[in-house]
Design a protein around this motif. Structure first.
Motif, PDB file in Angstrom:
ATOM      1  N   GLU A 208       0.811  -1.215   0.000  1.00 56.15           N
ATOM      2  CA  GLU A 208       0.000   0.000   0.000  1.00 56.15           C
ATOM      3  C   GLU A 208       0.846   1.267   0.000  1.00 56.15           C
ATOM      4  N   HIS A 209       1.920   1.273   0.774  1.00 61.96           N
ATOM      5  CA  HIS A 209       2.681   2.503   0.986  1.00 61.96           C
ATOM      6  C   HIS A 209       4.064   2.503   0.331  1.00 61.96           C
ATOM      7  N   GLY A 210       4.519   1.361  -0.177  1.00 59.20           N
ATOM      8  CA  GLY A 210       5.886   1.273  -0.666  1.00 59.20           C
ATOM      9  C   GLY A 210       6.850   1.138   0.494  1.00 59.20           C
ATOM     10  N   VAL A 211       8.080   0.798   0.189  1.00 55.25           N
ATOM     11  CA  VAL A 211       9.072   0.615   1.244  1.00 55.25           C
ATOM     12  C   VAL A 211       9.355   1.934   1.958  1.00 55.25           C
ATOM     13  N   ARG A 212       9.441   3.014   1.215  1.00 58.25           N
ATOM     14  CA  ARG A 212       9.730   4.309   1.832  1.00 58.25           C
ATOM     15  C   ARG A 212       8.588   4.773   2.728  1.00 58.25           C
ATOM     16  N   GLY A 213       7.351   4.550   2.283  1.00 58.79           N
ATOM     17  CA  GLY A 213       6.206   5.049   3.040  1.00 58.79           C
ATOM     18  C   GLY A 213       5.828   4.188   4.225  1.00 58.79           C
ATOM     19  N   ALA A 214       6.101   2.896   4.141  1.00 59.74           N
ATOM     20  CA  ALA A 214       5.749   1.998   5.243  1.00 59.74           C
ATOM     21  C   ALA A 214       6.688   2.215   6.419  1.00 59.74           C
ATOM     22  N   THR A 215       6.175   2.029   7.623  1.00 63.47           N
ATOM     23  CA  THR A 215       6.978   2.210   8.833  1.00 63.47           C
ATOM     24  C   THR A 215       6.880   0.975   9.715  1.00 63.47           C
ATOM     25  N   ILE A 216       7.893   0.787  10.538  1.00 58.21           N
ATOM     26  CA  ILE A 216       7.864  -0.311  11.509  1.00 58.21           C
ATOM     27  C   ILE A 216       6.665  -0.153  12.436  1.00 58.21           C
ATOM     28  N   ARG A 217       6.380   1.081  12.840  1.00 63.77           N
ATOM     29  CA  ARG A 217       5.238   1.328  13.731  1.00 63.77           C
ATOM     30  C   ARG A 217       3.919   0.946  13.047  1.00 63.77           C
ATOM     31  N   GLY A 218       3.775   1.321  11.774  1.00 61.34           N
ATOM     32  CA  GLY A 218       2.556   0.992  11.048  1.00 61.34           C
ATOM     33  C   GLY A 218       2.402  -0.508  10.850  1.00 61.34           C
ATOM     34  N   ILE A 219       3.504  -1.185  10.589  1.00 67.04           N
ATOM     35  CA  ILE A 219       3.471  -2.637  10.417  1.00 67.04           C
ATOM     36  C   ILE A 219       3.113  -3.311  11.733  1.00 67.04           C
ATOM     37  N   ALA A 220       3.700  -2.825  12.832  1.00 69.94           N
ATOM     38  CA  ALA A 220       3.388  -3.387  14.144  1.00 69.94           C
ATOM     39  C   ALA A 220       1.904  -3.223  14.463  1.00 69.94           C
ATOM     40  N   LYS A 221       1.358  -2.049  14.165  1.00 67.39           N
ATOM     41  CA  LYS A 221      -0.066  -1.798  14.426  1.00 67.39           C
ATOM     42  C   LYS A 221      -0.942  -2.717  13.593  1.00 67.39           C
ATOM     43  N   ALA A 222      -0.590  -2.895  12.313  1.00 61.88           N
ATOM     44  CA  ALA A 222      -1.373  -3.762  11.436  1.00 61.88           C
ATOM     45  C   ALA A 222      -1.312  -5.222  11.883  1.00 61.88           C
ATOM     46  N   ALA A 223      -0.169  -5.610  12.453  1.00 58.46           N
ATOM     47  CA  ALA A 223      -0.004  -6.991  12.911  1.00 58.46           C
ATOM     48  C   ALA A 223      -0.550  -7.208  14.311  1.00 58.46           C
ATOM     49  N   GLY A 224      -0.860  -6.112  15.025  1.00 54.99           N
ATOM     50  CA  GLY A 224      -1.366  -6.227  16.390  1.00 54.99           C
ATOM     51  C   GLY A 224      -0.295  -6.623  17.387  1.00 54.99           C
ATOM     52  N   VAL A 225       0.939  -6.159  17.130  1.00 54.34           N
ATOM     53  CA  VAL A 225       2.057  -6.468  18.035  1.00 54.34           C
ATOM     54  C   VAL A 225       2.796  -5.175  18.362  1.00 54.34           C
ATOM     55  N   SER A 226       3.766  -5.273  19.231  1.00 47.85           N
ATOM     56  CA  SER A 226       4.550  -4.099  19.602  1.00 47.85           C
ATOM     57  C   SER A 226       5.664  -3.855  18.588  1.00 47.85           C
TER      58      SER A 226
END
Length: 221
Positions: free
Chosen positions: A26-44
């Motif tokens: 959705e966001h590309g490598v530059r746009g995606a963030t570790i925080r956003g990935i963690a939120k989407a996965a439901g983890v810290s």
């Protein structure tokens, strides 16, 4: 670590990877963030970093997973047959998120995307060069070019999914659009639109084209 703890750890890793596939798509490598990935996965955030370290390492893991899944799915298709509805349902469920990820990765222009494409070409060439039940040997004198063009056509449909979806009236990275797109691809593979005579004449003409260096030397004369 207990057996249950190890299983939970593997489940968390897979959940993070699957969330990363969607976030990168959705966001590309530059746009995606570790925080956003963690939120989407439901983890810290800490758990993402525990399993994968950096965003680039997570991207590399997604690339490896995408390529291995494509390889395994193609191999299973040849081993078990693509006519099995159960297999097709599984393949669609697994393939669509990966195709969405790869569609974005291929236009990012990153070294990782280049490796992904090159690996896919190498795998296609390997499969085409083997005696695979249900698949005829390709009629070509240049197997590498054949594999590269076939891979480019397949990946090109992923990259152009927005245009293809508009043309077909359904998201080609969704089940309905994917079904229509793939049926059309099967029809194209099954048809021989050009006569053998036209093909022979076209091949002969192309093989007689001068190389670029030959053209330059003639111009100099």
């Amino acid at each position: 670590m207990s057996g249950r703890g190890a299983a939970e750890d593997l489940t968390a890793r897979a959940r993070i990877r699957d969330a990363a596939l969607l976030e990168f798509a959705e966001h590309g490598v530059r746009g995606a963030t570790i925080r956003g990935i963690a939120k989407a996965a439901g983890v810290s955030v800490g758990l993402v970093q525990h399993h994968f370290g950096t965003k680039e390492e997570l991207r590399a893991a997604c690339d490896a997973y995408a390529l291995e899944t494509i390889r395994a799915t193609k191999q299973r298709a040849f081993d078990e047959g693509m006519g099995d509805p159960g297999f097709l349902a599984m393949a669609v469920e697994v393939a669509l998120p990966i195709q969405r990820y790869m569609a974005r990765a291929l236009v990012d222009g990153s070294p990782a995307a280049a490796r992904l494409f090159d690996d896919a070409v190498a795998f296609s060439e390997e499969m085409l060069g083997r005696d695979v039940p249900g698949m005829n040997a390709p009629n070509t004198s240049d197997l590498h070019a054949y594999a590269a063009v076939m891979t480019g056509m397949t990946f090109g449909l992923m990259v152009l999914h927005e245009h293809m979806s508009r043309a077909l009236g359904a998201d080609t990275l969704g089940k309905e659009g994917y079904r229509r797109l793939t049926l059309a691809m099967l029809d194209i593979n099954d048809d021989r639109l050009l006569s053998p005579e036209i093909l022979d004449h076209a091949r002969a003409a192309l093989r007689q084209l001068p190389a670029a260096g030959t053209e330059r030397s003639r111009d100099a004369d």
